[in-house]
Design an enzyme around this catalytic site. Structure first.
Site, short mmCIF file in Angstrom:
data_model
loop_
_atom_site.label_atom_id
_atom_site.label_comp_id
_atom_site.label_asym_id
_atom_site.label_seq_id
_atom_site.Cartn_x
_atom_site.Cartn_y
_atom_site.Cartn_z
CB SER A 137 16.57 -17.40 -14.31
OG SER A 137 17.45 -18.38 -13.82
CE1 TYR A 162 12.98 -18.07 -9.41
CE2 TYR A 162 14.44 -19.75 -10.30
CZ TYR A 162 14.17 -18.42 -10.04
OH TYR A 162 15.06 -17.46 -10.42
CE LYS A 166 12.70 -15.53 -12.29
NZ LYS A 166 12.27 -14.15 -12.06
#
Ligand code: WQD
Length: 351
Positions: A137, A162, A166
């Protein structure tokens, strides 16, 4: 993954293949003739997705699709999948993805997202399958020093668990190639995926209150919510609202197919931005959606949301030059296809 194999001889394992980006990618892979094995535990996806995928690609292509309802952390099941299928490459989407929830449930996020990646690469290594595409991302760029963002732009600290997953999974996968140069890793950094398959049969179906802008706008458009909450209108942008590089999920799906084709016969670790290179503000998105659905969409200005950056958009030169991939759709088409999906499936896959 060998260079000489055709898609028809290539079997791709797609983890999280019933999710938003996963399902669109599975459609593109099946249409290109790949054999596809989907592993998904359906924790945040509906089994109806599979029927819809089959409806889109048709019976013949659908015969190349195998579904296994399982958690990627289940080593026994994964072992079986690799023994039963001659997997050439893996596209790894499976993971939790709600930014706000990750702040409340850091243990679950780190354990699931990182744990499933480690379980996956461990089985892959045992079966000598060392080609993996990871769903990363633009969040890894954090608050950028300069725009547009190239793959050389520095990674910045994440602002939530989160984002850290990544960030860390990228590091983990990058580390694989150091002791074992046979690994073939592609990290795809998505900007803001929206839109839906033009058929309106598959699309984004968030559970509960949507965290992301476009699913929220879509629910306002369809009458499920009263007004869009615009998080901040005092940013240093032309209209004061946040700017993002929205990308059509079909372009993103094509980007995965392009990455798979490119990586055949290679080794190493390569990073690609997948965006359009154009930024749109929150108000521009609301306007584009209003045009797509044919009515004004009410919105209210709220304070800024913690952790949000002012603006980001991608430089996609590398994907164009190496993968031969460019995003084809603009914001109007993204909103058109999102609305087509939302208006035909007002409550998502639940009908
Ligand atoms: C876009 C813009 C908001 C909701 C996040 C993750 C990223 C990726 C996509 C997810 C911002 C504004 C939003 C709303 C608003 N991963 N906004 N009202 O924050 O760029 O990226 O989602 O799976 O990794 O970080 O996307 O869609 O939440 O926000 O005004 O109700 O819309 O402030 O400017 P974001 P987003």
């Amino acid at each position: 993954m060998s260079e000489t194999k055709t898609p028809q001889d290539t079997c791709v394992l797609v983890t999280g293949g019933c999710g938003f980006i996963g399902s669109h990618t599975v459609v593109v892979l099946l249409q290109r003739g790949y054999k596809v094995v989907v592993v998904d535990n359906l924790s945040n996806a509906s089994p109806v997705v599979l029927e819809r995928i089959i409806q889109i690609v048709g019976q013949e292509a659908a015969e190349q699709l195998t579904f296994c309802e399982a958690d990627v952390r289940d080593a026994e099941v994964l072992e079986k999948v690799f023994s039963q299928h001659d997997i050439d490459a893996v596209i790894h989407f499976a993971g939790y993805k709600a930014v706000g929830e990750s702040v409340q449930k850091p243990i679950e996020y780190f354990s699931n997202n990182i744990g499933n990646t480690l379980a996956l690469v461990d089985v892959m290594r045992r079966h000598d399958c060392k080609s993996i595409v990871f769903s990363s991302s633009a969040t890894v760029y954090g608050d950028p020093d300069a725009l547009p963002l190239t793959e050389e732009s520095p990674k910045k600290p994440a602002t939530n668990p989160y984002g850290w997953t990544k960030w860390m999974i990228e590091e983990i996968l990058h580390s694989l190639v150091v002791p074992d140069p046979d690994w073939n890793v592609v990290l795809l950094r998505y900007f803001n995926p929206i839109g839906a398959h033009p058929s309106g049969l598959i699309g984004e179906d968030p559970k509960g209150i949507p965290n992301n802008l476009v699913p929220y706008v879509a629910q306002v458009a369809v009458g499920r919510r009263d007004a869009v909450h615009v998080f901040g209108d005092d940013y240093d942008t032309p209209d004061g609202t946040g700017v993002r590089d929205y990308i059509h999920v079909m372009d993103l799906a094509e980007g995965h197919a392009a990455a798979l084709a490119w990586m055949a016969g290679r080794t190493g670790c390569e990073v690609f931005n997948l965006g359009t290179g154009r930024g749109s503000s929150v108000l521009e998105v609301i306007q584009a959606y209003a045009a797509a659905c044919g009515r004004e969409l009410p919105y209210v200005i709220e304070p800024r949301r913690a952790g949000d950056v002012t603006a980001n958009y991608a430089d996609c030169t590398k994907a164009r030059e190496l993968l031969g991939w460019v995003a084809r759709y603009g914001i109007a088409e993204m909103c058109r296809d999102s609305w087509n999906w939302q208006s035909h499936n007002p409550n998502g896959y639940d009908g």
